[in-house]
Design a protein around this motif. Structure first.
Motif, PDB file in Angstrom:
ATOM      1  N   PRO A   1       0.815  -1.221   0.000  1.00 28.94           N
ATOM      2  CA  PRO A   1       0.000   0.000   0.000  1.00 28.94           C
ATOM      3  C   PRO A   1       0.845   1.266   0.000  1.00 28.94           C
ATOM      4  N   ASP A   2       1.998   1.218   0.672  1.00 25.78           N
ATOM      5  CA  ASP A   2       2.916   2.351   0.722  1.00 25.78           C
ATOM      6  C   ASP A   2       4.112   2.047  -0.185  1.00 25.78           C
ATOM      7  N   PRO A   3       4.297   2.820  -1.281  1.00 23.72           N
ATOM      8  CA  PRO A   3       5.435   2.561  -2.176  1.00 23.72           C
ATOM      9  C   PRO A   3       6.780   2.577  -1.468  1.00 23.72           C
TER      10      PRO A   3
ATOM     11  N   ASP B   1       7.518   1.190   1.273  1.00 23.00           N
ATOM     12  CA  ASP B   1       7.780  -0.176   1.732  1.00 23.00           C
ATOM     13  C   ASP B   1       8.271  -1.049   0.579  1.00 23.00           C
ATOM     14  N   ALA B   2       7.734  -0.806  -0.622  1.00 23.63           N
ATOM     15  CA  ALA B   2       8.195  -1.544  -1.797  1.00 23.63           C
ATOM     16  C   ALA B   2       9.649  -1.211  -2.091  1.00 23.63           C
ATOM     17  N   VAL B   3      10.007   0.064  -1.967  1.00 23.68           N
ATOM     18  CA  VAL B   3      11.396   0.478  -2.195  1.00 23.68           C
ATOM     19  C   VAL B   3      12.324  -0.242  -1.227  1.00 23.68           C
ATOM     20  N   ARG B   4      11.955  -0.276   0.062  1.00 20.36           N
ATOM     21  CA  ARG B   4      12.803  -0.933   1.061  1.00 20.36           C
ATOM     22  C   ARG B   4      12.930  -2.432   0.781  1.00 20.36           C
ATOM     23  N   ALA B   5      11.820  -3.064   0.419  1.00 20.86           N
ATOM     24  CA  ALA B   5      11.849  -4.503   0.172  1.00 20.86           C
ATOM     25  C   ALA B   5      12.726  -4.850  -1.034  1.00 20.86           C
ATOM     26  N   LEU B   6      12.604  -4.080  -2.106  1.00 19.29           N
ATOM     27  CA  LEU B   6      13.396  -4.355  -3.303  1.00 19.29           C
ATOM     28  C   LEU B   6      14.863  -4.033  -3.081  1.00 19.29           C
ATOM     29  N   LYS B   7      15.131  -3.013  -2.274  1.00 24.17           N
ATOM     30  CA  LYS B   7      16.530  -2.685  -1.958  1.00 24.17           C
ATOM     31  C   LYS B   7      17.160  -3.816  -1.149  1.00 24.17           C
ATOM     32  N   GLU B   8      16.428  -4.320  -0.161  1.00 23.50           N
ATOM     33  CA  GLU B   8      16.940  -5.424   0.656  1.00 23.50           C
ATOM     34  C   GLU B   8      17.131  -6.688  -0.184  1.00 23.50           C
TER      35      GLU B   8
ATOM     36  N   LEU C   1       9.497   3.147  -8.812  1.00 26.74           N
ATOM     37  CA  LEU C   1      10.417   2.351  -7.999  1.00 26.74           C
ATOM     38  C   LEU C   1      11.841   2.403  -8.551  1.00 26.74           C
ATOM     39  N   ALA C   2      11.978   2.323  -9.872  1.00 35.37           N
ATOM     40  CA  ALA C   2      13.324   2.420 -10.460  1.00 35.37           C
ATOM     41  C   ALA C   2      13.961   3.749 -10.102  1.00 35.37           C
ATOM     42  N   HIS C   3      13.164   4.813 -10.158  1.00 37.32           N
ATOM     43  CA  HIS C   3      13.671   6.144  -9.814  1.00 37.32           C
ATOM     44  C   HIS C   3      14.084   6.207  -8.344  1.00 37.32           C
ATOM     45  N   GLU C   4      13.232   5.737  -7.455  1.00 34.96           N
ATOM     46  CA  GLU C   4      13.532   5.803  -6.018  1.00 34.96           C
ATOM     47  C   GLU C   4      14.724   4.937  -5.632  1.00 34.96           C
ATOM     48  N   LEU C   5      14.921   3.847  -6.352  1.00 33.82           N
ATOM     49  CA  LEU C   5      16.038   2.950  -6.068  1.00 33.82           C
ATOM     50  C   LEU C   5      17.327   3.381  -6.760  1.00 33.82           C
ATOM     51  N   GLY C   6      17.248   4.387  -7.635  1.00 34.04           N
ATOM     52  CA  GLY C   6      18.423   4.833  -8.367  1.00 34.04           C
ATOM     53  C   GLY C   6      18.896   3.846  -9.412  1.00 34.04           C
TER      54      GLY C   6
END
Length: 429
Positions: free
Chosen positions: A56-58, A60-67, A87-92
């Motif tokens: 529901p909160d993007p 959290d998706a960023v943190r999960a994909l980074k981990e 997500l690609a943008h937030e993850l760099g």
């Protein structure tokens, strides 16, 4: 390498399979809490090492994909475009330009962005008021198209020539949901484009655009005013007008910020030149990559997989040298009346040029009347040496349909059934 696919439905499943063959670990996440029912049959959980579900909160998706150590995030189908780019943008990570991401889903914003870049674009208007849509139509004059701002296929698309038609169409759009089950807060009204419709599929790496395939997209008018697909046929890159179309589409997808990944562009070749109908920052749906690869050496899916896993190989790929060994045509099926499905499959598999049938309609189950792409029984892939052979089998398909080949009896008025799925069964020769 690890790649996350957002909404791995439809052709997204084919991409996941292709990446797995290349030794890539693929994970999945959804952009919506509930997956679109009409797309869910095409989802293949076994293709993914992990399914994160919906966040529901993007953040959290960023943190999960980074981990998880994800290297890329890509959209599997249209509903995943905005979240994948976000997500690609937030993850760099490598991805499309984040600025203007909404214009890759909102068709009115898309047209405005093209016009701002000096490119031909549909003339249109966006509104939340059906009466405002009528006012714009009255001032613009001529035939218009009324459709959702963000959807897919021919969902809730109306061709209108009168004020009453525009009013009714705009109200219907705003009262309904889009192809993926989301509400339509607004309707887009655009001047009707007259010409021949084509599809241009591209893939980009760091702004370098390459073409996988170009298609003629023939349509006909449906019983409720929406256009229906008749057939789609890939063209040689040496065919008339193809170079002009490619030049325009490359400029258009670049203006839309699609610099890293796939784009599926529908474009009308008018008397004044190409005009973009819309672009999806994702793979083309309803395709059979293995058939295309067998007869041309590549496909939209294959080229994206190459770009994601082997950028040097992508840059070495010469799209201008693609040649077709045989002629392919995907014929969309059109059912004239609702009823109970017959044992109709064999009538199509017996066609001389038959290659494959993609359908979710089975004997004994209700089948809906075809009013748009979602209610088509599916499509038949034909492969032959000549256009005449394809024309012969296309005529045979339409003759079978005119005879009511799909149904044995009308469906009871009160009976309801989910929309026909195009992804659940693939019958080969």
């Amino acid at each position: 390498m690890k790649i996350a696919i957002v909404d791995g439905y439809s052709t997204g499943s084919l991409l996941a399979h292709k990446l797995g063959q290349r030794g890539v670990e693929v994970v999945h996440l959804r952009s919506q809490e509930i997956a679109p029912p009409r797309l869910l049959p095409s989802f293949r959980p076994a293709l993914y090492s992990h399914d994160f579900g919906h966040f529901p909160d993007p953040a959290d998706a960023v943190r999960a994909l980074k981990e998880a150590g994800v290297d890329r995030v890509v959209a599997g189908t249209e509903c995943g475009v905005v979240l994948a780019d976000t997500l690609a943008h937030e993850l760099g990570l490598p991805g499309n330009r984040f600025e203007g991401v909404e214009a890759r889903r909102n068709k009115y914003a898309m047209a405005r962005r093209l016009a701002a870049a000096g490119l031909a674009a549909p003339v249109g208007f966006s509104t939340t008021d059906p009466e405002a849509a009528v006012d714009w139509f009255r001032a613009a004059g001529g035939t218009v198209v009324v459709k959702p701002a963000a959807s897919a296929g021919t969902d809730n698309v109306h061709i209108c020539t009168t004020e009453d038609e525009v009013r009714s169409a705009a109200a219907a759009v705003m009262a309904g949901t889009d192809y993926f089950g989301n509400p339509n807060p607004s309707a887009v009204v655009q001047k009707y484009l007259v010409g021949t419709e084509y599809i241009v599929n591209t893939v980009a790496v760091n702004g370098v655009q390459k073409v996988s395939d170009v298609w003629l997209s023939a349509k006909t008018h449906g019983p409720e005013g929406a256009p229906l697909y008749d057939y789609q046929q890939p063209l040689p890159l040496t065919a008339p007008h193809v170079a002009e179309l490619v030049e325009y589409v490359v400029a258009a997808v670049t203006a839309l910020g699609i610099t890293d990944g796939a784009a599926h562009s529908e474009v009308m070749l008018t008397a004044d030149g190409p005009v973009l109908i819309e672009t999806g920052a994702r793979l083309m749906g309803a395709m059979l990559p293995d058939v295309l690869e067998r007869h041309s050496g590549t496909s939209h899916v294959e080229l994206l997989a190459l770009a994601l896993t082997d950028p040097e190989g992508f840059h070495a790929f010469r799209d201008t040298e693609v040649r077709w060994s045989r002629t392919v045509r995907n014929v969309w099926l059109i059912n004239g009346r609702a009823g109970t499905a017959t044992a109709w499959h064999d009538r199509f598999t017996a066609l001389p040029a038959f290659e494959r049938l993609v359908t979710g309609v089975r004997e004994g189950r209700p089948v809906r009347r075809t009013v748009d792409m979602a209610t088509s029984p599916g499509y038949v892939s034909l492969v032959a040496d000549t256009e005449a052979e394809l024309d012969r089998d296309l005529a045979a398909i339409r003759a079978l349909e005119s005879a009511g080949c799909y149904v044995t009896e009308p469906m009871a008025p009160a009976e309801t059934e989910p929309l026909n799925s195009l992804e659940s069964e693939r019958i080969s020769a």
